[in-house]
Motif scaffolding. Sequence first.
Motif, PDB file in Angstrom:
ATOM      1  N   GLY A  43       0.822  -1.202   0.000  1.00 52.00           N
ATOM      2  CA  GLY A  43       0.000   0.000   0.000  1.00 52.00           C
ATOM      3  C   GLY A  43       0.856   1.251   0.000  1.00 52.00           C
ATOM      4  N   GLU A  44       0.190   2.373   0.012  1.00 49.83           N
ATOM      5  CA  GLU A  44       0.864   3.671  -0.004  1.00 49.83           C
ATOM      6  C   GLU A  44       1.786   3.819   1.199  1.00 49.83           C
ATOM      7  OE1 GLU A  44      -0.382   8.364   0.100  1.00 49.83           O
ATOM      8  OE2 GLU A  44      -1.797   6.919  -0.741  1.00 49.83           O
ATOM      9  N   GLY A  45       2.974   4.338   0.951  1.00 47.85           N
ATOM     10  CA  GLY A  45       3.930   4.606   2.019  1.00 47.85           C
ATOM     11  C   GLY A  45       4.829   3.441   2.375  1.00 47.85           C
ATOM     12  N   VAL A  46       4.595   2.268   1.796  1.00 45.43           N
ATOM     13  CA  VAL A  46       5.421   1.096   2.109  1.00 45.43           C
ATOM     14  C   VAL A  46       6.659   1.117   1.218  1.00 45.43           C
ATOM     15  CG1 VAL A  46       5.537  -1.421   2.138  1.00 45.43           C
ATOM     16  CG2 VAL A  46       3.434  -0.256   2.840  1.00 45.43           C
ATOM     17  N   GLU A  47       7.812   0.963   1.847  1.00 46.79           N
ATOM     18  CA  GLU A  47       9.077   0.938   1.120  1.00 46.79           C
ATOM     19  C   GLU A  47       9.490  -0.506   0.843  1.00 46.79           C
ATOM     20  OE1 GLU A  47      13.652   2.619   1.545  1.00 46.79           O
ATOM     21  OE2 GLU A  47      12.356   2.597   3.309  1.00 46.79           O
ATOM     22  N   ILE A  48       9.700  -0.832  -0.417  1.00 48.27           N
ATOM     23  CA  ILE A  48      10.166  -2.163  -0.794  1.00 48.27           C
ATOM     24  C   ILE A  48      11.678  -2.199  -0.596  1.00 48.27           C
ATOM     25  CG2 ILE A  48      10.425  -3.794  -2.697  1.00 48.27           C
ATOM     26  CD1 ILE A  48       7.786  -2.565  -3.837  1.00 48.27           C
TER      27      ILE A  48
ATOM     28  N   LEU B 142       7.141  -0.783  10.994  1.00 55.01           N
ATOM     29  CA  LEU B 142       6.886  -2.216  10.809  1.00 55.01           C
ATOM     30  C   LEU B 142       7.771  -2.748   9.685  1.00 55.01           C
ATOM     31  CD1 LEU B 142       2.990  -1.987  10.959  1.00 55.01           C
ATOM     32  CD2 LEU B 142       4.571  -2.504  12.844  1.00 55.01           C
ATOM     33  N   LEU B 143       8.348  -3.927   9.901  1.00 56.53           N
ATOM     34  CA  LEU B 143       9.268  -4.544   8.957  1.00 56.53           C
ATOM     35  C   LEU B 143       8.822  -5.992   8.746  1.00 56.53           C
ATOM     36  CD1 LEU B 143      12.089  -4.320   7.467  1.00 56.53           C
ATOM     37  CD2 LEU B 143      13.099  -5.151   9.615  1.00 56.53           C
ATOM     38  N   ALA B 144       8.904  -6.465   7.509  1.00 54.61           N
ATOM     39  CA  ALA B 144       8.545  -7.855   7.236  1.00 54.61           C
ATOM     40  C   ALA B 144       9.424  -8.421   6.140  1.00 54.61           C
ATOM     41  CB  ALA B 144       7.076  -7.953   6.827  1.00 54.61           C
ATOM     42  N   CYS B 145       9.745  -9.715   6.264  1.00 54.57           N
ATOM     43  CA  CYS B 145      10.486 -10.400   5.212  1.00 54.57           C
ATOM     44  C   CYS B 145       9.934 -11.810   5.041  1.00 54.57           C
ATOM     45  CB  CYS B 145      11.987 -10.413   5.504  1.00 54.57           C
ATOM     46  SG  CYS B 145      12.493 -11.405   6.913  1.00 54.57           S
ATOM     47  N   SER B 146      10.067 -12.322   3.828  1.00 52.41           N
ATOM     48  CA  SER B 146       9.561 -13.647   3.479  1.00 52.41           C
ATOM     49  C   SER B 146      10.462 -14.775   3.950  1.00 52.41           C
ATOM     50  CB  SER B 146       9.453 -13.766   1.951  1.00 52.41           C
ATOM     51  OG  SER B 146       8.576 -12.822   1.427  1.00 52.41           O
ATOM     52  N   PHE B 147      11.682 -14.462   4.248  1.00 52.97           N
ATOM     53  CA  PHE B 147      12.711 -15.465   4.525  1.00 52.97           C
ATOM     54  C   PHE B 147      13.043 -15.519   6.008  1.00 52.97           C
ATOM     55  CE2 PHE B 147      14.236 -11.505   2.793  1.00 52.97           C
ATOM     56  CZ  PHE B 147      15.140 -11.064   3.725  1.00 52.97           C
TER      57      PHE B 147
ATOM     58  N   VAL C 253      10.004  -9.442  -1.294  1.00 52.82           N
ATOM     59  CA  VAL C 253      10.325 -10.362  -0.204  1.00 52.82           C
ATOM     60  C   VAL C 253      10.750  -9.652   1.086  1.00 52.82           C
ATOM     61  CG1 VAL C 253      10.838 -12.306  -1.731  1.00 52.82           C
ATOM     62  CG2 VAL C 253      12.679 -10.728  -1.070  1.00 52.82           C
ATOM     63  N   CYS C 254      10.842  -8.320   1.051  1.00 54.43           N
ATOM     64  CA  CYS C 254      11.151  -7.568   2.264  1.00 54.43           C
ATOM     65  C   CYS C 254      10.634  -6.146   2.085  1.00 54.43           C
ATOM     66  CB  CYS C 254      12.654  -7.564   2.533  1.00 54.43           C
ATOM     67  SG  CYS C 254      13.138  -6.838   4.119  1.00 54.43           S
ATOM     68  N   ALA C 255       9.952  -5.626   3.112  1.00 54.31           N
ATOM     69  CA  ALA C 255       9.397  -4.276   3.021  1.00 54.31           C
ATOM     70  C   ALA C 255       9.300  -3.657   4.407  1.00 54.31           C
ATOM     71  CB  ALA C 255       8.018  -4.315   2.358  1.00 54.31           C
ATOM     72  N   ARG C 256       9.197  -2.330   4.398  1.00 52.34           N
ATOM     73  CA  ARG C 256       9.046  -1.562   5.634  1.00 52.34           C
ATOM     74  C   ARG C 256       7.877  -0.602   5.483  1.00 52.34           C
ATOM     75  NH1 ARG C 256      13.600   2.031   8.875  1.00 52.34           N
ATOM     76  NH2 ARG C 256      12.142   2.882  10.402  1.00 52.34           N
ATOM     77  N   ASP C 257       7.034  -0.575   6.492  1.00 53.74           N
ATOM     78  CA  ASP C 257       5.893   0.340   6.572  1.00 53.74           C
ATOM     79  C   ASP C 257       6.014   1.080   7.897  1.00 53.74           C
ATOM     80  OD1 ASP C 257       3.447   1.641   6.519  1.00 53.74           O
ATOM     81  OD2 ASP C 257       2.241  -0.175   6.734  1.00 53.74           O
ATOM     82  N   ARG C 258       6.554   2.301   7.831  1.00 58.56           N
ATOM     83  CA  ARG C 258       6.800   3.104   9.028  1.00 58.56           C
ATOM     84  C   ARG C 258       7.682   2.345  10.018  1.00 58.56           C
ATOM     85  NH1 ARG C 258       1.622   2.886  11.146  1.00 58.56           N
ATOM     86  NH2 ARG C 258       1.406   1.122   9.757  1.00 58.56           N
TER      87      ARG C 258
END
Length: 185
Positions: A140-145, A161-166, A154-159
């Motif tokens: 979504g808007e504002g999410v950095e890939i 919050l951080l997430a990765c697939s691995f 496979v990895c992104a940051r939203d403010r």
Amino acid sequence: MKIGVLALQGAVTEHIKAIEACGSEAIPIKTATQLQSIDGLLLPGGESTAMRRLIYYGNMLPALQAFAESKPVFGTCAGLILLASSVEGEEAHIGQMNITARRNAFGRQIHSFETPLVIKGVSDNFPAVFIRAPKIASVGEGVEILATLDGDIVCARDRHLLACSFHPELTKDYSLMSYFIEMCK
């Protein structure tokens, strides 16, 4: 820095060791009240359906959602699914990160693999371990890939919050964990 690891199921011990290798204190989190004593939270890889059920059984969902609204959370593999605001084919769980997750996007357990990844602001050669990995189907808007693999996010940051697939906890490269700990500061 006190970093919690949701300790209901999954790669809890491995995440604790990675956090400690970065010089921070790791706290296993098993109840909602324990969230009050930490600066950031890690949602580990494991089985997202089992974790979701244990979260509901322990009545932790409201506290986890409130925590993720204002404090740093890092979801790895199954943790990415828990953190996503949308999950293809099912209801969202914690739902605070503005991404859509697709479960098992890289195949079954037998299709597990390791590959080097470029992670923006983290590493030019991160040894990413994919095990029944989800992917980020859209942001979504504002999410950095932060990283892609063959065009898949496979990895992104939203403010905060951080997430990765691995599974970064399964390597000796602590650069992504250090990146998250810096987010907590």
